[in-house]
Write a protein that holds these residues in place. Sequence first.
Motif, short mmCIF file in Angstrom:
data_model
loop_
_atom_site.label_atom_id
_atom_site.label_comp_id
_atom_site.label_asym_id
_atom_site.label_seq_id
_atom_site.Cartn_x
_atom_site.Cartn_y
_atom_site.Cartn_z
N ALA A 149 61.96 29.87 28.11
CA ALA A 149 60.68 30.32 28.67
C ALA A 149 60.90 30.98 30.04
O ALA A 149 60.28 32.00 30.35
CB ALA A 149 59.71 29.15 28.79
N ILE A 150 61.78 30.40 30.84
CA ILE A 150 62.09 30.96 32.16
C ILE A 150 62.70 32.35 32.02
O ILE A 150 62.29 33.30 32.68
CB ILE A 150 63.02 30.01 32.94
N ALA A 151 63.68 32.48 31.13
CA ALA A 151 64.35 33.77 30.93
C ALA A 151 63.38 34.81 30.38
O ALA A 151 63.43 35.98 30.79
CB ALA A 151 65.53 33.59 29.98
N ALA A 152 62.47 34.40 29.49
CA ALA A 152 61.52 35.34 28.91
C ALA A 152 60.59 35.93 29.96
O ALA A 152 60.06 37.03 29.77
CB ALA A 152 60.70 34.64 27.82
N GLU A 153 60.41 35.23 31.07
CA GLU A 153 59.55 35.73 32.15
C GLU A 153 60.34 36.53 33.19
O GLU A 153 59.81 36.90 34.23
CB GLU A 153 58.83 34.57 32.83
N GLY A 154 61.62 36.76 32.93
CA GLY A 154 62.43 37.59 33.81
C GLY A 154 63.02 36.87 35.01
O GLY A 154 63.53 37.51 35.92
N ALA A 155 62.95 35.55 35.02
CA ALA A 155 63.53 34.77 36.12
C ALA A 155 64.97 34.41 35.80
O ALA A 155 65.34 34.28 34.63
CB ALA A 155 62.72 33.51 36.37
N GLY A 194 54.87 37.74 42.85
CA GLY A 194 53.69 37.91 42.03
C GLY A 194 53.85 37.39 40.61
O GLY A 194 52.88 37.14 39.91
N ARG A 195 55.09 37.21 40.17
CA ARG A 195 55.35 36.71 38.82
C ARG A 195 55.32 35.19 38.73
O ARG A 195 55.38 34.62 37.64
CB ARG A 195 56.70 37.20 38.32
N LEU A 196 55.24 34.50 39.86
CA LEU A 196 55.30 33.04 39.87
C LEU A 196 54.20 32.37 39.04
O LEU A 196 54.50 31.49 38.23
CB LEU A 196 55.31 32.50 41.30
N PRO A 197 52.93 32.74 39.18
CA PRO A 197 51.89 32.07 38.37
C PRO A 197 52.12 32.20 36.86
O PRO A 197 51.95 31.25 36.11
CB PRO A 197 50.59 32.75 38.80
N THR A 198 52.54 33.38 36.42
CA THR A 198 52.81 33.60 35.00
C THR A 198 53.99 32.75 34.54
O THR A 198 53.96 32.17 33.45
CB THR A 198 53.07 35.09 34.73
N LEU A 199 55.02 32.67 35.36
CA LEU A 199 56.19 31.85 35.04
C LEU A 199 55.80 30.38 34.91
O LEU A 199 56.17 29.71 33.94
CB LEU A 199 57.27 32.02 36.11
N MET A 200 55.04 29.87 35.87
CA MET A 200 54.64 28.47 35.84
C MET A 200 53.76 28.18 34.62
O MET A 200 53.91 27.14 33.97
CB MET A 200 53.94 28.09 37.14
#
Length: 132
Positions: free
Chosen positions: A69-75, A102-108
């Motif tokens: 899931a983390i990798a899928a969000e580009g982290a 700005g990607r943090l909320p989507t990642l969490m």
Amino acid sequence: VTGFAVRGGAVTVHRERCPGVARMTAAGRTAVVVRWADEDDGDGGGDYRVTLFAEAFSRPHLLADLTEAIAAEGAEVVAAAVEPPREQRVRHTYTLQLPDAGRLPTLMRAMRNVPGVYDVTREGRSMAAARS
């Protein structure tokens, strides 16, 4: 390099051409995104580094599902640790590199959507406050 989640919450890291990569892939293991940090990479080039805590019910493949899931969000996973389960609950700690804050909320949100995960918080935020 590439990595694979193994027992005990660890991740083994292999060169892409390592025979171990073929064996792990043939065994059905999912690769985990890993990279070596540059020691002279002090400014981060605009990247955003954050430490997140994932609280979850212990289950097989939880580490693999969370890192996917983390990798899928580009982290990118800079560091990861998994505490031993207590009363069927487990705490994962991830230090992550994101292209921007700005990607943090989507990642969490993506991490919270992993089956078994019931809370994801940032370092510096009280777990008690986050639960109330």
